[in-house]
Design an enzyme around this catalytic site. Structure first.
Site, PDB file in Angstrom:
ATOM      1  N   SER A 331      14.172  56.014  34.835  1.00 32.12           N
ATOM      2  CA  SER A 331      13.424  54.812  35.242  1.00 32.12           C
ATOM      3  C   SER A 331      12.696  54.954  36.575  1.00 32.12           C
ATOM      4  CB  SER A 331      14.369  53.614  35.297  1.00 32.12           C
ATOM      5  OG  SER A 331      14.835  53.297  34.004  1.00 32.12           O
ATOM      6  N   ASP A 355      11.215  40.245  25.470  1.00 31.07           N
ATOM      7  CA  ASP A 355      12.090  41.391  25.223  1.00 31.07           C
ATOM      8  C   ASP A 355      13.345  40.947  24.481  1.00 31.07           C
ATOM      9  OD1 ASP A 355      13.620  43.691  25.274  1.00 31.07           O
ATOM     10  OD2 ASP A 355      14.234  43.424  27.372  1.00 31.07           O
TER      11      ASP A 355
END
Length: 617
Positions: A331, A355
């Site tokens: 990430s 999401d």
């Protein structure tokens, strides 16, 4: 009476006189020959025999230069030269080498390893009458014992020399490297160049790794010469003439020993690496890899047993993880993916997605899971960075496409070795369609782009590359080539920009907006590095990352307890501070560290606090 009457005394006198004359002539001829020969040798051949005599009595010996010292940016000595006494033998001057070795063994002790190393050095190509080291680190008592028995030891001597020493030990091992004895391979390379052959005619050591090798041409210096008078045994009587050698150049590095030692302390018991870079100059402030090793053990020759322990250690202490170790960026890549998508027009700061905890490509049954199983709800780009929402970056990576992602990431130095003088640095891997076709013999699939969106899949980076990209990001796209060397003999050096252009965004405000998002990673309510708040002395922008080591089957949950320690996720953190005027960029990688908020991030924060706190003071 009758015998006397038959003797002719007159004849005998004439015979004796003739014989005497012949003998005198022979003697005179011999004396004349000797006189002529003496005159011939003393007058006609005077110069010839004078030269031969001088060659036996007077020798030209090369004098090795003192190696240049290495300092950190604050004047702390990182590599020095210390006095060292070695027992040497000139094999050509010994009557019986085996007998001499046995005598020395009885006198001062010669270990099997010393004997093996001596025979190895003896087998190398060398100059005639060059001393060969038998033993290092003689004590005062051993030196005295050899001196007392010199008459019985022709060709044996005790040599005083300066030997490299690294006072900081393990903390700087990978970045400084070490010097070692010139071996046969080194000798063959040096002899290919007449200038180097001359420069190293009195040198036994050469840089093997790190800065010692990279700047060997500066650190070594130039050889000197001395004309000396010796006796029949080859022992020095006096120096007749001397041309002093030129010492090597003293080097000052950008490294800050405070940060390096702090990194070593904080990484104790962990595997991984720490790299810190000065944003304004590109100077490398810290470059630490753990576990490490003692470079002093290599200077005079490490034993086979000790080297075997290091080389076979499963933690690989000899590998520089900071420059050579490659890992999925995870990430920590998301801020760069976000900027790439903004640059391509594939997203905006207002673009939102819902999401559900997974992402699915069209016409594909596979679910690409978010690290948060229940999802993050409705998120925009800033929230996606702060909360590290995988689903959002899956989506914008696919919308951007690999053909636009890879070139943009390359502008930050990914997939390239952009360092100036880190000799262990590697280029990592920035995959694209051509790479996969050439090395995997396969087409590039949308799923590959999905994985790249969260820094997984094929992409690999080094901690040095991550710190470099972070410094370029903190510098708002302005490139400063990462480098270690700061000054030569206290004279600052100029660093060229390098073969890469500064990064120009379509909207320059995107730099500041990404800084804000990265700052909220630490200060935001849902920030993944919120744990840093309790020690927050300076405003920091950063990003956590968790890189998978082994794949988890679809539908299954990551279970740390069920995995072996070396199969657990790697922990990343990259960041810079202070946010408004970035001065230092840091990348930390902790192998199998799992939670970066608990492992990698606090290390980066401690380095930033130490650096900015010192600058502030």
């Amino acid at each position: 009476m009758w015998e006397q009457s038959f003797r002719d005394k007159s004849f005998e006198r004439r015979l004796f006189r003739a014989r005497a004359i012949v003998a005198a002539i022979i003697v005179l001829i011999a004396l004349g020959g000797l006189t002529w020969r003496m005159v011939y040798l003393q007058v006609e051949l005077h110069e010839k025999y004078k030269d031969l005599s001088d060659n036996n009595r007077v020798q030209i010996r090369p004098v090795g230069p003192n190696r240049g010292l290495i300092y950190d940016r604050n004047g702390v000595l990182l590599a020095e030269n210390i006095p060292y006494y070695s027992l040497t033998i000139v094999p050509e001057r010994t009557r019986d080498l085996e007998e001499t070795l046995q005598f020395l063994n009885d006198l001062v002790g010669v270990s099997e390893r010393d004997r093996e190393q001596f025979e190895k050095r003896l087998s190398y190509r060398r100059r005639p009458f060059e001393p060969v080291v038998l033993r290092h680190k003689l004590s005062e008592e051993e030196i005295a014992a050899v001196a007392v028995n010199r008459y019985y030891l022709p060709g044996v001597d005790v040599e005083a020399q300066l030997v490299r020493h690294y006072p900081q030990g393990k903390a700087f091992a990978h970045v400084l490297g070490y010097v070692g004895r010139i071996n046969q391979m080194d000798q063959e390379k040096l002899e290919q160049d007449e200038e180097n052959k001359r420069r190293y005619s009195a040198t036994q050591y050469i840089g093997k790794t790190g800065i010692e090798r990279r700047y060997e041409h500066l650190l070594h210096g130039n050889v000197g010469y001395e004309k000396v008078e010796t006796n029949a045994r080859g022992r020095l009587l006096r120096t007749l003439e001397r041309q002093n050698p030129e010492p090597g150049t003293d080097l000052t590095l950008h490294l800050d020993s405070r940060l390096q030692l702090l990194a070593a302390e904080l990484m104790e018991g962990r595997r991984g690496a720490v790299v810190a870079i000065e944003v304004e100059t590109g100077g490398i402030l810290a470059h630490f890899s753990n576990p490490s090793f003692d470079p002093n053990a290599f200077v005079t020759g490490i034993s086979y047993a000790d080297y075997g322990l290091l080389n076979n250690d499963p933690d690989k202490p000899l590998i520089d993880r900071a420059g050579y170790g490659t890992y999925p960026p995870a990430s920590t890549l998301k801020p760069f993916i976000g900027l790439a998508a903004l640059q391509a027009g594939a997203t905006s700061w207002n673009y939102r997605i819902k999401d559900p905890g997974w992402y699915q490509l069209e016409n594909d049954e596979r679910f690409y899971r978010d690290w948060k199983r229940e999802g993050h709800g409705t998120v925009d780009l800033e929230a996606a960075v702060v909360e590290s929402c995988d689903t959002y970056f899956y989506d914008i990576a696919v919308r951007t496409g690999i053909d636009r992602l890879t070139p943009f990431l390359g502008k930050f130095g990914f997939g390239r070795d952009m360092s100036l003088d880190v000799i262990t640095a590697t280029s990592g891997l920035l995959p694209d369609k051509e790479w996969k076709r050439a090395y995997r013999r396969s087409a590039w699939y949308p799923g590959d782009t999905v994985n790249l969106g969260i820094g997984q899949g094929f992409m690999l980076v080094t901690p040095l590359q991550m710190a470099t990209a972070t410094a370029v990001l903190a510098n708002r796209g302005k490139w400063q080539v990462p480098h270690l060397l700061l000054a030569e003999n206290d004279e600052p050096i100029a660093i060229e920009h390098g073969p890469i252009d500064d990064i120009q965004l379509n909207d320059e405000r995107n730099w500041d907006r990404m800084f804000t998002a990265m700052e909220h990673v630490i200060t935001g309510r849902h920030g993944t590095a919120r744990s840093l708040l309790k020690n927050l002395r300076f405003p920091i922008a950063g990003k956590t990352g968790t890189a998978q080591v082994v794949s988890i089957p679809q539908g299954e949950k990551y279970d740390s307890e069920a995995l072996k320690e070396r199969q657990r996720d790697h922990a990343w953190f990259m960041g810079f501070g202070p946010v408004e005027n970035p001065q230092i960029a840091v990348a930390v990688l902790v192998e199998n560290g799992e939670s970066s908020g608990r492992t990698a991030a606090p290390i980066a924060q401690a380095l930033i606090n130490e650096y900015l706190g010192g600058a502030e003071g």
